[in-house]
Scaffold this active site. Structure first.
Site, PDB file in Angstrom:
ATOM      1  N   GLY A  18      -9.939  47.847  69.064  1.00 25.89           N
ATOM      2  CA  GLY A  18      -9.969  46.699  68.157  1.00 25.89           C
ATOM      3  C   GLY A  18     -11.243  46.628  67.340  1.00 25.89           C
ATOM      4  O   GLY A  18     -12.086  47.525  67.406  1.00 25.89           O
TER       5      GLY A  18
ATOM      6  N   GLN B 255      -8.331  25.826  65.894  1.00 26.76           N
ATOM      7  CA  GLN B 255      -8.470  26.773  67.015  1.00 26.76           C
ATOM      8  C   GLN B 255      -8.584  26.064  68.366  1.00 26.76           C
ATOM      9  O   GLN B 255      -9.414  26.446  69.195  1.00 26.76           O
ATOM     10  CB  GLN B 255      -9.700  27.653  66.810  1.00 26.76           C
ATOM     11  CG  GLN B 255      -9.517  28.717  65.732  1.00 26.76           C
ATOM     12  CD  GLN B 255     -10.499  29.851  65.922  1.00 26.76           C
ATOM     13  OE1 GLN B 255     -11.688  29.627  66.039  1.00 26.76           O
ATOM     14  NE2 GLN B 255     -10.004  31.074  65.972  1.00 26.76           N
TER      15      GLN B 255
ATOM     16  N   TYR C  46      -7.800  28.882  70.875  1.00 28.70           N
ATOM     17  CA  TYR C  46      -8.840  29.922  70.942  1.00 28.70           C
ATOM     18  C   TYR C  46     -10.142  29.353  71.524  1.00 28.70           C
ATOM     19  O   TYR C  46     -10.776  29.962  72.400  1.00 28.70           O
ATOM     20  CB  TYR C  46      -9.069  30.458  69.529  1.00 28.70           C
ATOM     21  CG  TYR C  46      -9.954  31.669  69.419  1.00 28.70           C
ATOM     22  CD1 TYR C  46      -9.434  32.953  69.555  1.00 28.70           C
ATOM     23  CD2 TYR C  46     -11.321  31.546  69.156  1.00 28.70           C
ATOM     24  CE1 TYR C  46     -10.246  34.067  69.430  1.00 28.70           C
ATOM     25  CE2 TYR C  46     -12.141  32.650  69.026  1.00 28.70           C
ATOM     26  CZ  TYR C  46     -11.594  33.909  69.162  1.00 28.70           C
ATOM     27  OH  TYR C  46     -12.396  35.023  69.035  1.00 28.70           O
TER      28      TYR C  46
ATOM     29  N   PRO D 126     -19.835  36.335  70.299  1.00 30.85           N
ATOM     30  CA  PRO D 126     -20.049  36.724  68.903  1.00 30.85           C
ATOM     31  C   PRO D 126     -19.826  35.542  67.967  1.00 30.85           C
ATOM     32  O   PRO D 126     -19.008  34.662  68.236  1.00 30.85           O
ATOM     33  CB  PRO D 126     -18.963  37.781  68.653  1.00 30.85           C
ATOM     34  CG  PRO D 126     -18.490  38.196  70.011  1.00 30.85           C
ATOM     35  CD  PRO D 126     -18.683  36.994  70.887  1.00 30.85           C
TER      36      PRO D 126
HETATM   37  N1  CAA Z   1     -12.211  22.200  58.115  1.00 27.32           N
HETATM   38  C1  CAA Z   1     -11.991  20.930  57.726  1.00 27.32           C
HETATM   39  N2  CAA Z   1     -10.813  20.488  57.251  1.00 27.32           N
HETATM   40  C2  CAA Z   1      -9.836  21.394  57.163  1.00 27.32           C
HETATM   41  C3  CAA Z   1      -9.977  22.725  57.547  1.00 27.32           C
HETATM   42  C4  CAA Z   1     -11.245  23.128  58.029  1.00 27.32           C
HETATM   43  N3  CAA Z   1     -11.494  24.405  58.413  1.00 27.32           N
HETATM   44  N4  CAA Z   1      -8.810  23.375  57.357  1.00 27.32           N
HETATM   45  C5  CAA Z   1      -7.939  22.454  56.839  1.00 27.32           C
HETATM   46  N5  CAA Z   1      -8.572  21.272  56.720  1.00 27.32           N
HETATM   47  C6  CAA Z   1      -8.017  20.010  56.208  1.00 27.32           C
HETATM   48  C7  CAA Z   1      -7.350  20.250  54.868  1.00 27.32           C
HETATM   49  O1  CAA Z   1      -8.262  20.100  53.820  1.00 27.32           O
HETATM   50  C8  CAA Z   1      -6.272  19.167  54.867  1.00 27.32           C
HETATM   51  O2  CAA Z   1      -6.859  17.928  54.608  1.00 27.32           O
HETATM   52  P1  CAA Z   1      -5.970  16.746  53.944  1.00 27.32           P
HETATM   53  O3  CAA Z   1      -4.834  16.469  54.876  1.00 27.32           O
HETATM   54  O4  CAA Z   1      -6.946  15.611  53.808  1.00 27.32           O
HETATM   55  O5  CAA Z   1      -5.517  17.300  52.637  1.00 27.32           O
HETATM   56  C9  CAA Z   1      -5.853  19.170  56.323  1.00 27.32           C
HETATM   57  O6  CAA Z   1      -7.003  19.581  57.093  1.00 27.32           O
HETATM   58  C10 CAA Z   1      -4.745  20.152  56.505  1.00 27.32           C
HETATM   59  O7  CAA Z   1      -4.495  20.292  57.850  1.00 27.32           O
HETATM   60  P2  CAA Z   1      -3.442  21.357  58.303  1.00 27.32           P
HETATM   61  O8  CAA Z   1      -3.087  21.091  59.710  1.00 27.32           O
HETATM   62  O9  CAA Z   1      -2.293  21.369  57.320  1.00 27.32           O
HETATM   63  O10 CAA Z   1      -4.297  22.681  58.208  1.00 27.32           O
HETATM   64  P3  CAA Z   1      -3.921  23.984  57.422  1.00 27.32           P
HETATM   65  O11 CAA Z   1      -2.607  24.472  57.889  1.00 27.32           O
HETATM   66  O12 CAA Z   1      -4.148  23.799  55.972  1.00 27.32           O
HETATM   67  O13 CAA Z   1      -5.100  24.976  57.916  1.00 27.32           O
HETATM   68  C11 CAA Z   1      -5.957  26.585  59.407  1.00 27.32           C
HETATM   69  C12 CAA Z   1      -5.200  25.286  59.265  1.00 27.32           C
HETATM   70  C13 CAA Z   1      -5.221  27.729  58.672  1.00 27.32           C
HETATM   71  C14 CAA Z   1      -6.065  26.923  60.873  1.00 27.32           C
HETATM   72  C15 CAA Z   1      -7.354  26.422  58.769  1.00 27.32           C
HETATM   73  O14 CAA Z   1      -7.945  25.247  59.245  1.00 27.32           O
HETATM   74  C16 CAA Z   1      -8.294  27.544  59.114  1.00 27.32           C
HETATM   75  O15 CAA Z   1      -8.177  28.645  58.584  1.00 27.32           O
HETATM   76  N6  CAA Z   1      -9.303  27.280  59.980  1.00 27.32           N
HETATM   77  C17 CAA Z   1     -10.310  28.212  60.320  1.00 27.32           C
HETATM   78  C18 CAA Z   1      -9.832  29.081  61.454  1.00 27.32           C
HETATM   79  C19 CAA Z   1     -10.918  30.026  61.860  1.00 27.32           C
HETATM   80  O16 CAA Z   1     -12.099  29.885  61.592  1.00 27.32           O
HETATM   81  N7  CAA Z   1     -10.514  31.045  62.566  1.00 27.32           N
HETATM   82  C20 CAA Z   1     -11.441  31.994  63.040  1.00 27.32           C
HETATM   83  C21 CAA Z   1     -10.745  33.303  63.226  1.00 27.32           C
HETATM   84  S1  CAA Z   1     -11.904  34.593  63.622  1.00 27.32           S
HETATM   85  C22 CAA Z   1     -12.346  34.285  65.185  1.00 27.32           C
HETATM   86  O17 CAA Z   1     -11.838  33.428  65.840  1.00 27.32           O
HETATM   87  C23 CAA Z   1     -13.408  35.186  65.762  1.00 27.32           C
HETATM   88  C24 CAA Z   1     -14.488  34.443  66.360  1.00 27.32           C
HETATM   89  O18 CAA Z   1     -14.605  34.433  67.568  1.00 27.32           O
HETATM   90  C25 CAA Z   1     -15.492  33.752  65.524  1.00 27.32           C
END
Ligand code: CAA
Length: 253
Positions: free
Chosen positions: A18, A156, A159, A189
């Site tokens: 990975g 998350q 996670y 990490p």
């Molecule tokens: N922070 C704050 N607000 C957020 C947000 C965020 N990260 N993501 C969405 N919102 C808000 C939107 O602006 C929207 O607000 P309104 O209702 O006022 O318009 C609302 O929350 C939408 O909520 P939803 O439930 O519809 O969320 P979504 O489906 O649009 O998004 C998500 C969900 C795709 C998970 C998105 O939040 C996201 O990508 N989050 C980050 C995930 C992330 O960081 N993953 C890390 C992967 S890598 C890893 O995990 C490795 C490691 O160890 C570091």
């Protein structure tokens, strides 16, 4: 003194092909270990690419299939490895998946799939490793947690819960085996340059990078170096610790 000495040790790395795993394998092999990368056999193309990427290690890094979410698959893996390569001295649990969704949208399947790999997987591997390590009086277990297990992250809950759980697990096991020459630590990490992080939307990723004091994503080598440090013979007095490697993204005192 070579702080990463793992000479003649046998190391198992889950998630071995990975984003972080391959680099962890390389670092352990450079420190002298015989490394077995374990991962899902179903990732056929990735397995073939991996073999090419580690060809220069001339057999010091090999591949074995396993499904970490399945206890008997892990049990069989240990039996095969012990027959072919000898006892497992170092175990790195780097297998992990994301199933990002806000809790109000998260399905039970997204919750369970993630727990089965990220948390059950750690139990399944450690449960099969720890008895032999304790009997032989030597072992190094390094579990890959995450900054998001310490801070939480929008989308998350699964996670973050699993990764916080990984460190709780590490501390509890560390206490159980501390007198047996076995150490158990976590590396957490931050956001790294891996396919997992690349899957986050560009907009959110840019916001995240803007919040990293060092000003960039981590590299897999940044993480692998920390793992090799904890896996070294000389790291016997570090146990139950969590080593954050996140460019300063999260600081605690
Ligand atoms: N922070 C704050 N607000 C957020 C947000 C965020 N990260 N993501 C969405 N919102 C808000 C939107 O602006 C929207 O607000 P309104 O209702 O006022 O318009 C609302 O929350 C939408 O909520 P939803 O439930 O519809 O969320 P979504 O489906 O649009 O998004 C998500 C969900 C795709 C998970 C998105 O939040 C996201 O990508 N989050 C980050 C995930 C992330 O960081 N993953 C890390 C992967 S890598 C890893 O995990 C490795 C490691 O160890 C570091």
């Amino acid at each position: 003194m070579n702080l990463a000495a793992t000479s003649s040790r046998v190391a198992l790395v889950t998630g071995g092909i990975g984003g972080l795993g391959t680099e962890i394998c390389r670092h352990l092999a450079r420190a002298g270990a015989r490394v077995i990368a374990v991962d899902l056999a179903s990732r056929e193309e990735r397995v073939a690419a991996f073999r090419g990427e580690v060809a220069s290690f001339k057999g010091a890094i090999t591949f074995e299939p396993v499904d970490v979410s399945d206890f008997s698959s892990c049990q069989q893996l240990f039996a095969r490895v012990e027959q072919q390569c000898g006892h497992v001295d170092i175990l790195v649990n780097a297998a992990g998946i994301t199933r990002d969704a806000s809790l109000r949208k998260m399905t039970a399947q997204q919750w369970h799939e993630l727990m089965q790999v990220n948390l059950d997987g750690v139990f399944n591997m450690c449960r099969n490793a720890v008895e032999g390590m304790s009997e032989r009086g030597f072992g190094r277990i390094v579990n890959i947690s995450s900054v998001n297990g310490q801070t939480g992250q929008f989308g998350q809950t699964n996670y973050s819960a699993a990764k916080a759980g990984v460190h709780g697990f590490s501390m509890a096991l560390a206490r159980e085996v501390a007198r047996k020459g076995v150490t158990v630590n976590s590396v957490s990490p931050g956001y790294c340059d891996t396919p997992m992080v690349a899957a986050v939307s560009a907009e959110i990723r840019a916001q995240i990078v803007a919040g990293i004091p060092v000003g960039r994503l981590g590299s897999p080598a940044d993480i692998a170096r920390a793992v090799a440090f904890l896996a070294a013979d000389e790291a016997g007095y570090i146990t139950g610790a969590n080593l954050p490697v996140n460019g300063g993204y999260f600081m605690s005192f």
